[in-house]
Scaffold this active site. Structure first.
Site, mmCIF file in Angstrom:
data_model
loop_
_atom_site.group_PDB
_atom_site.id
_atom_site.type_symbol
_atom_site.label_atom_id
_atom_site.label_comp_id
_atom_site.label_asym_id
_atom_site.label_seq_id
_atom_site.Cartn_x
_atom_site.Cartn_y
_atom_site.Cartn_z
ATOM 1 N N SER A 211 -4.984 -22.833 64.645
ATOM 2 C CA SER A 211 -5.727 -21.843 63.598
ATOM 3 C C SER A 211 -5.068 -20.513 63.907
ATOM 4 O O SER A 211 -4.213 -20.206 64.845
ATOM 5 C CB SER A 211 -7.116 -21.916 63.919
ATOM 6 O OG SER A 211 -7.689 -20.650 63.065
ATOM 7 N N TYR B 3 -14.576 -20.458 69.308
ATOM 8 C CA TYR B 3 -13.811 -21.524 68.478
ATOM 9 C C TYR B 3 -12.342 -20.870 68.612
ATOM 10 O O TYR B 3 -11.386 -21.477 68.764
ATOM 11 C CB TYR B 3 -14.066 -21.179 67.143
ATOM 12 C CG TYR B 3 -12.985 -21.880 66.085
ATOM 13 C CD1 TYR B 3 -13.074 -23.218 65.796
ATOM 14 C CD2 TYR B 3 -12.159 -21.084 65.228
ATOM 15 C CE1 TYR B 3 -12.175 -23.837 65.123
ATOM 16 C CE2 TYR B 3 -11.421 -21.549 64.241
ATOM 17 C CZ TYR B 3 -11.339 -22.976 64.187
ATOM 18 O OH TYR B 3 -10.539 -23.526 63.383
#
Length: 294
Positions: A185, A198
């Site tokens: 990401s 995350y």
């Protein structure tokens, strides 16, 4: 001319308020993500290949499953039991492309299940050539003091431990010429302050990809990663972001909108295909013009 002019057919914020319980269903989103159901056209780039895709029921994983099937691959998908409705649609789309579809529901937080997933996928497909990790857990928390050990463990087990377990189980089955594709990401490089756990896992995935790219190359296995920016998926409406962010999701990047899963699937196809025979240990950023890498 608006800054989103390059792809005006895709929706831009503001989006309607639409909170869903985890893990969220694509079929209930407004608008529904475009995963290439009616638009993706294959060219035989993965003919005869056999792929396992986690998170293959919706969002990016769904788009990858559709693209792989239309490029000639047989596909096994993994998903959680509450996502069965979305998964059934993907199975139908894979079979409509004339390919074998294998559905294996289950929770990736179990090492035993991860080993069984690889085994079931390989048996159902007659072997395994490609492993794609798209499943992920993202749930925002404003203050680390309020981030519970249970939530932290849930995120790490889903995003990092499962990847380790899946790759460990898959490598003995992968012949030279095989490919592993992970999903990191932009948060690995520019962490959002409300996504501490995350972002940590996504940085770990990027690092693991680079290390395994070196380790597995002598076996003829390429390992690469894709780093998405904002993409319109069920992840976003099921606790990944506050509703105020969901309503304006993607407005901060150069395109002024989130990407649609169909727009990132071709990157996975390229990394899975023999066209990328000289590519390993790489992270390809698809971030809407903003952020790293890309």
């Amino acid at each position: 001319m608006s800054s989103s002019a390059p792809s005006p057919r895709y929706p831009a914020p503001p989006f309607a308020e639409q909170a869903q319980p985890w893990p969220g269903l694509q079929s209930k989103m407004d608008p529904r993500p475009d995963c290439g159901e009616t638009s993706y056209r294959g060219n035989g780039r993965l003919a005869g290949r056999r792929a396992l895709i986690t998170g293959g029921d919706s969002g990016i994983g769904r788009a990858v499953a559709i693209a792989f099937a239309r490029e000639g691959a047989d596909v096994a998908i993994n998903y959680l039991h509450p996502e069965q409705g979305d998964a059934d649609e993907v199975v139908e789309l894979i079979r409509a492309a004339g390919r074998v579809a294998v559905a294996v529901p289950g929770d990736l937080r179990s090492e035993q299940f991860c080993a069984k997933l690889v085994e079931d996928a390989a048996e159902g497909l007659g072997g395994l050539d490609i492993v794609v990790n798209c499943a992920g857990r993202q749930h925002y928390c404003d203050d680390i003091v309020e981030l519970s050990t249970e939530e932290f463990d849930w995120t790490l087990k889903t995003n990092l431990y499962a990847l380790f377990w899946l790759i460990k189980a898959a490598v003995p089955r992968l012949a030279p010429g095989s490919a592993i594709i992970t999903t990191t990401s932009r948060n690995a490089y520019d962490p959002n302050k409300i996504l501490i756990d995350y972002a940590l896992t996504k940085a770990g995935i990027a690092n693991m990809t680079r290390g395994l790219g070196k380790q597995l190359l002598p076996r003829g296995i390429r390992v690469n990663s894709v780093a998405p920016g904002p993409f319109w998926t069920p992840l976003q409406v099921s606790g990944a972001q506050p509703q105020s962010v969901v309503e304006e999701f993607g407005a901060e990047v150069a395109y002024r909108r989130p990407g649609q899963p169909v727009e990132i699937a071709p990157v996975y196809v390229t990394l899975a295909s023999a066209e990328s025979s000289y590519v390993t240990g790489q992270v390809w950023g698809i971030t809407g013009g903003d952020g790293e890498p890309g």
